[in-house]
Enzyme design. Structure first.
Site, PDB file in Angstrom:
ATOM      1  N   CYS A 190      61.935  85.439  50.901  1.00  0.00           N
ATOM      2  CA  CYS A 190      62.560  85.349  49.579  1.00  0.00           C
ATOM      3  C   CYS A 190      63.786  84.443  49.682  1.00  0.00           C
ATOM      4  O   CYS A 190      64.415  84.354  50.739  1.00  0.00           O
ATOM      5  CB  CYS A 190      62.958  86.763  49.137  1.00  0.00           C
ATOM      6  SG  CYS A 190      63.864  86.860  47.580  1.00  0.00           S
ATOM      7  N   GLY A 191      64.134  83.801  48.602  1.00  0.00           N
ATOM      8  CA  GLY A 191      65.353  82.998  48.588  1.00  0.00           C
ATOM      9  C   GLY A 191      66.600  83.829  48.851  1.00  0.00           C
ATOM     10  O   GLY A 191      67.630  83.298  49.269  1.00  0.00           O
TER      11      GLY A 191
END
Length: 157
Positions: free
Chosen positions: A35-36
């Protein structure tokens, strides 16, 4: 009722009663490796190292419910967290955080502290601050930097 009435399986397969965390301030977070927001692991580890001797613990719960951003098995998740971020706080087995199959702990957390417009968890790295008695005190958006929670943690310690 409090979070101390629940249990969950640690990433190594061991069943863990959350009552083992009585008298500790907790930050419960749904996590993901792809995930970012994954770099938040670094700040979560800093918080854990800073306050663990004062009765604070981070509990990480990997989830693959948001765009399949936690596809790994338990061994891969544990290795990723340790290798990339030096995570030493407890990581649990992958869980669902929304829907009928959501882990009972997350059903409880969201019922106690709903988000903006809905109780549902909208993304990875939603955070729940728990007091020493096991009460859900506050919910933080995924975008909230863990370090910004420092003052709230200190108030409860």
């Amino acid at each position: 009722m409090s979070i101390h009435e629940f249990s969950a399986r640690l990433i190594n397969g061991e069943e863990k009663a959350l009552s083992d965390y009585k008298d500790q301030v907790l930050l419960i977070v749904n996590t993901a490796s792809k995930c970012g927001l994954t770099p938040q692991y670094e700040e979560l580890q800093i918080l854990y190292e800073t306050y663990k001797d004062q009765g604070f613990t981070v509990l990480g719960f990997p989830s693959n419910q948001f765009m399949n951003q936690e596809p790994g098995d338990h061994n891969e998740i544990a290795a990723f967290c340790e290798r990339n971020y030096g995570v030493s706080f407890p990581i649990f087995e992958k869980v669902k955080v929304n829907g009928k199959e959501a882990h009972p702990l997350f059903q409880y957390l969201t019922s106690q502290q709903g988000g903006l417009f809905t109780e549902k968890i909208k993304w990875n790295f939603t955070k729940f601050l728990i007091d020493r008695s096991g009460n859900v005190v506050k919910r933080y958006a995924p975008s909230t930097s863990p370090i910004k929670i420092k003052d709230d943690i200190e108030e409860l310690l």
